[in-house]
Design a protein around this motif. Structure first.
Motif, PDB file in Angstrom:
ATOM      1  N   PHE A 130      -6.310  20.122   3.799  1.00 18.35           N
ATOM      2  CA  PHE A 130      -6.096  18.711   3.512  1.00 18.35           C
ATOM      3  C   PHE A 130      -4.861  18.496   2.641  1.00 18.35           C
ATOM      4  O   PHE A 130      -4.423  19.385   1.904  1.00 18.35           O
ATOM      5  N   GLY A 131      -4.326  17.288   2.758  1.00 21.17           N
ATOM      6  CA  GLY A 131      -3.288  16.801   1.867  1.00 21.17           C
ATOM      7  C   GLY A 131      -3.773  15.518   1.215  1.00 21.17           C
ATOM      8  O   GLY A 131      -4.425  14.689   1.857  1.00 21.17           O
ATOM      9  N   ARG A 132      -3.492  15.349  -0.058  1.00 18.24           N
ATOM     10  CA  ARG A 132      -4.004  14.208  -0.808  1.00 18.24           C
ATOM     11  C   ARG A 132      -2.863  13.527  -1.559  1.00 18.24           C
ATOM     12  O   ARG A 132      -2.022  14.210  -2.162  1.00 18.24           O
ATOM     13  N   TYR A 133      -2.849  12.190  -1.544  1.00 16.91           N
ATOM     14  CA  TYR A 133      -1.789  11.433  -2.222  1.00 16.91           C
ATOM     15  C   TYR A 133      -2.414  10.351  -3.104  1.00 16.91           C
ATOM     16  O   TYR A 133      -3.300   9.610  -2.663  1.00 16.91           O
ATOM     17  N   GLN A 134      -1.959  10.289  -4.347  1.00 18.16           N
ATOM     18  CA  GLN A 134      -2.469   9.288  -5.285  1.00 18.16           C
ATOM     19  C   GLN A 134      -1.751   7.958  -5.063  1.00 18.16           C
ATOM     20  O   GLN A 134      -0.558   7.830  -5.304  1.00 18.16           O
ATOM     21  N   LEU A 135      -2.502   6.964  -4.595  1.00 16.87           N
ATOM     22  CA  LEU A 135      -1.936   5.645  -4.324  1.00 16.87           C
ATOM     23  C   LEU A 135      -1.865   4.762  -5.567  1.00 16.87           C
ATOM     24  O   LEU A 135      -0.923   3.986  -5.742  1.00 16.87           O
ATOM     25  N   PHE A 136      -2.874   4.886  -6.423  1.00 16.32           N
ATOM     26  CA  PHE A 136      -2.979   3.981  -7.566  1.00 16.32           C
ATOM     27  C   PHE A 136      -3.754   4.660  -8.679  1.00 16.32           C
ATOM     28  O   PHE A 136      -4.719   5.369  -8.420  1.00 16.32           O
ATOM     29  N   ARG A 137      -3.323   4.458  -9.922  1.00 18.45           N
ATOM     30  CA  ARG A 137      -4.079   4.941 -11.084  1.00 18.45           C
ATOM     31  C   ARG A 137      -3.966   3.928 -12.205  1.00 18.45           C
ATOM     32  O   ARG A 137      -2.883   3.443 -12.530  1.00 18.45           O
ATOM     33  N   LYS A 138      -5.109   3.594 -12.799  1.00 15.97           N
ATOM     34  CA  LYS A 138      -5.201   2.712 -13.945  1.00 15.97           C
ATOM     35  C   LYS A 138      -6.120   3.355 -14.958  1.00 15.97           C
ATOM     36  O   LYS A 138      -7.350   3.362 -14.802  1.00 15.97           O
ATOM     37  N   GLU A 139      -5.542   4.006 -15.970  1.00 12.57           N
ATOM     38  CA  GLU A 139      -6.285   4.734 -16.990  1.00 12.57           C
ATOM     39  C   GLU A 139      -7.173   5.799 -16.328  1.00 12.57           C
ATOM     40  O   GLU A 139      -6.666   6.743 -15.744  1.00 12.57           O
ATOM     41  N   LYS A 140      -8.495   5.612 -16.332  1.00 12.46           N
ATOM     42  CA  LYS A 140      -9.396   6.641 -15.811  1.00 12.46           C
ATOM     43  C   LYS A 140      -9.722   6.479 -14.329  1.00 12.46           C
ATOM     44  O   LYS A 140     -10.348   7.363 -13.731  1.00 12.46           O
ATOM     45  N   PHE A 141      -9.306   5.381 -13.722  1.00  9.69           N
ATOM     46  CA  PHE A 141      -9.657   5.097 -12.333  1.00  9.69           C
ATOM     47  C   PHE A 141      -8.459   5.336 -11.414  1.00  9.69           C
ATOM     48  O   PHE A 141      -7.327   4.976 -11.748  1.00  9.69           O
ATOM     49  N   ALA A 142      -8.725   5.933 -10.244  1.00 12.01           N
ATOM     50  CA  ALA A 142      -7.655   6.218  -9.299  1.00 12.01           C
ATOM     51  C   ALA A 142      -8.136   6.006  -7.868  1.00 12.01           C
ATOM     52  O   ALA A 142      -9.313   6.207  -7.553  1.00 12.01           O
ATOM     53  N   ILE A 143      -7.212   5.590  -6.998  1.00 15.05           N
ATOM     54  CA  ILE A 143      -7.451   5.493  -5.563  1.00 15.05           C
ATOM     55  C   ILE A 143      -6.504   6.468  -4.873  1.00 15.05           C
ATOM     56  O   ILE A 143      -5.297   6.457  -5.125  1.00 15.05           O
TER      57      ILE A 143
END
Length: 210
Positions: free
Chosen positions: A102-115
């Motif tokens: 798999f490959g994974r990409y971080q779209l959004f992060r706000k403090e402790k929460f991420a999508i």
């Protein structure tokens, strides 16, 4: 595909040795269903089903946003139809095994929460055994797949977090070969709303970052 899996295994082993940007992950999916048929006030038959999927992964962050890794998954779904009427009782068993990269990409992060968005490709084997009265029918399906879906992550501590893999929303393609007795059937499948989990559209788990 075998070469890609081997390269990712070496990459993850190197990451473990350096003890940097390395993470392990595991998620669990469980489902249960039950129903009944009634004729007036008389119960004529019952049905029930239970499934579980366990999916560990190991990965490596290439940078702040991109990660790669490998994963395995095992799941089983068992069902009974016609309980209460032995002459109509049908038992169904569906074990599934999966190996993927798999490959994974971080779209959004706000403090402790991420999508995050993840794309995986791999091989899947699905069994199907049906017992009805004294008759048993078995089929085996081997598939190659590629799929993409979102992941939600929440950090409990600096290293430990919880995740939710949303297999009910994504894109997918698979090629499968089904064997039944001496015959074979194959097919190509494109899906708009799908996931890598055959039985559990939403799976929860943990992630630990070294």
């Amino acid at each position: 595909m075998k070469k890609s899996i081997f390269i990712l295994i070496i990459l993850c082993m190197t990451a473990a040795a350096s003890n940097a940007q390395f993470f392990i992950e595991g998620n669990l999916g469980v489902n249960y269903s039950s129903g009944k048929n009634e004729s007036g006030d008389i119960l004529t038959a019952k049905s029930s089903g239970f499934g579980i999927t366990v999916s560990p992964k190991v990965g490596y962050w290439l940078n702040d946003r991109m990660a790669v890794g490998i994963g395995i998954s095992y799941g089983t779904q068992n069902a009974k139809n016609g309980e209460g009427q032995e002459e109509q009782l049908t038992k169904i068993a569906n074990p599934q095994f999966e190996l993927s990269v798999f490959g994974r990409y971080q779209l959004f992060r706000k403090e402790k929460f991420a999508i995050l968005a993840e794309c995986s490709m791999g091989m899947r084997k699905i069994g199907n055994k049906i017992q009805s009265n004294s008759t048993t029918t078995s089929t085996t399906t081997n598939a190659i797949f590629i799929s993409a879906y979102p992941i939600l992550e929440y950090d409990l501590t600096e290293r430990l977090g919880i995740i939710a893999i949303c297999d009910f929303f994504g894109l997918g393609y698979s090629y499968s070969m089904q064997k039944y007795g001496g015959s074979e059937n194959s097919g190509h499948f494109f899906n708009l709303i799908t996931g890598t989990s055959l039985f559990n559209p939403l799976r929860a788990g943990f992630i630990y970052k070294f």
